[in-house]
Write an enzyme that holds these catalytic residues in place. Sequence first.
Site, PDB file in Angstrom:
ATOM      1  N   SER A   1       1.482  -1.096   0.297  1.00 55.45           N
ATOM      2  CA  SER A   1       0.216  -0.029   0.095  1.00 55.45           C
ATOM      3  C   SER A   1       1.269   1.034  -0.277  1.00 55.45           C
ATOM      4  O   SER A   1       2.130   1.690  -0.571  1.00 55.45           O
ATOM      5  CB  SER A   1      -0.865  -0.322   1.488  1.00 55.45           C
ATOM      6  OG  SER A   1      -1.621   0.603   1.021  1.00 55.45           O
TER       7      SER A   1
ATOM      8  N   GLU B   1      -2.291  -2.433  -7.872  1.00 53.38           N
ATOM      9  CA  GLU B   1      -3.723  -2.734  -7.106  1.00 53.38           C
ATOM     10  C   GLU B   1      -3.717  -1.530  -6.201  1.00 53.38           C
ATOM     11  O   GLU B   1      -2.836  -0.854  -6.238  1.00 53.38           O
ATOM     12  CB  GLU B   1      -3.100  -3.642  -5.451  1.00 53.38           C
ATOM     13  CG  GLU B   1      -1.751  -3.899  -4.785  1.00 53.38           C
ATOM     14  CD  GLU B   1      -2.819  -2.445  -3.751  1.00 53.38           C
ATOM     15  OE1 GLU B   1      -3.785  -2.953  -3.087  1.00 53.38           O
ATOM     16  OE2 GLU B   1      -1.342  -1.733  -3.094  1.00 53.38           O
TER      17      GLU B   1
ATOM     18  N   HIS C   1      -5.264  -5.399  -1.316  1.00 51.32           N
ATOM     19  CA  HIS C   1      -5.621  -5.032   0.258  1.00 51.32           C
ATOM     20  C   HIS C   1      -6.762  -6.802   0.637  1.00 51.32           C
ATOM     21  O   HIS C   1      -7.339  -6.138   1.700  1.00 51.32           O
ATOM     22  CB  HIS C   1      -6.278  -4.314   0.246  1.00 51.32           C
ATOM     23  CG  HIS C   1      -5.297  -2.893   0.603  1.00 51.32           C
ATOM     24  ND1 HIS C   1      -4.991  -2.236  -0.595  1.00 51.32           N
ATOM     25  CD2 HIS C   1      -5.310  -1.477   0.672  1.00 51.32           C
ATOM     26  CE1 HIS C   1      -4.142  -1.092  -0.492  1.00 51.32           C
ATOM     27  NE2 HIS C   1      -3.705  -0.463   0.778  1.00 51.32           N
TER      28      HIS C   1
END
Length: 337
Positions: A143, A239, A307
Amino acid sequence: MTFSRKSFLTTSLMGVSSLIFGKENKEFNVQSSIIKPKKLPKNATIGLIAPASPIYGANIFNSMIDSLNTLGYNIVLGNHVNDRNGYLAGKDEDRVSDLHDMFMNDMIDGIICVRGGYGSNRILDLINFDIIKENPKPFIGFSDITSLHLAIYEKTGLITFHGPVGKSDWNPFTLDSWNSILHHAKSPTYYIPEGDENQFTICSGSSKGKLLGGNLTVLTSLLGSHYLPPFDGAILFLEDIGEDVYRVDRMLSQLALNGILSKLHGFVFGKCTDCVMSTYSLSLNEVLDHYIKPLHIPAFYGAMISHEEQNLTIPVGIQASINADNRTISILEPSVQ
């Protein structure tokens, strides 16, 4: 395993010395070859830091420590891992101090970020990349940690790992990938689990290249900086979470306008979790087709990079191949020594 108080004390005493950031001699220290860290030993000592946002809630934090202890690790907390400064895990200089300390501490075998959130970009100009280059070890997170992965690779050549954070769900799928890469120094081929229907091929074929990428939003925030490595011949993996499809469109447009997409040898989008379509929106499939199909490179959607609960450990900067028809990622060499 139990918390290592001796290691924690050692780390604490190093905090002041690592505040000498050496910005003047690291800013243009661009890597010329890769560095592979040592693999994690059995019963490794793991340093936990929070370079971005904090974990809110003592129960969540303690549960994370229990999970990592259950895996057999000795846990060392960064001096500022529980600090708070709004949406940040403490002051910028304190968060980068923990990063430096963990790399400099010889008792630490590997470093895991407790979570992502926001804040990694804020500390990039404070990092002494020579400290990292001279003390290579596995560095893991995802992330917002994308900023650190790409910057460390660009400035030092160190292979880091886009993988679980401390508070991740350490389920068998996630742990199998983690162990294969970091403990056993294997070169696995990653498949999408049977029954996962959220996958599709964008362009057929197979290709090879170095794996670069991470969170789409965070990656685009580095455009124009000297922390983004060149993507020539790379396999870009992405992502994201909670982005409307039009925002994904905008960010892929940014990558295209910056000349990144045209340089790629392959493209993998893991999962875009909760990326919703508003009224009159294009679909995510349509957006990906628009930007990726004209490149005529192997590309697919649906890899376990996300995630969500099941997550792969992806070595950033290592050579890999993809097969877009089988929707596989094959690591072509060990990522650790």
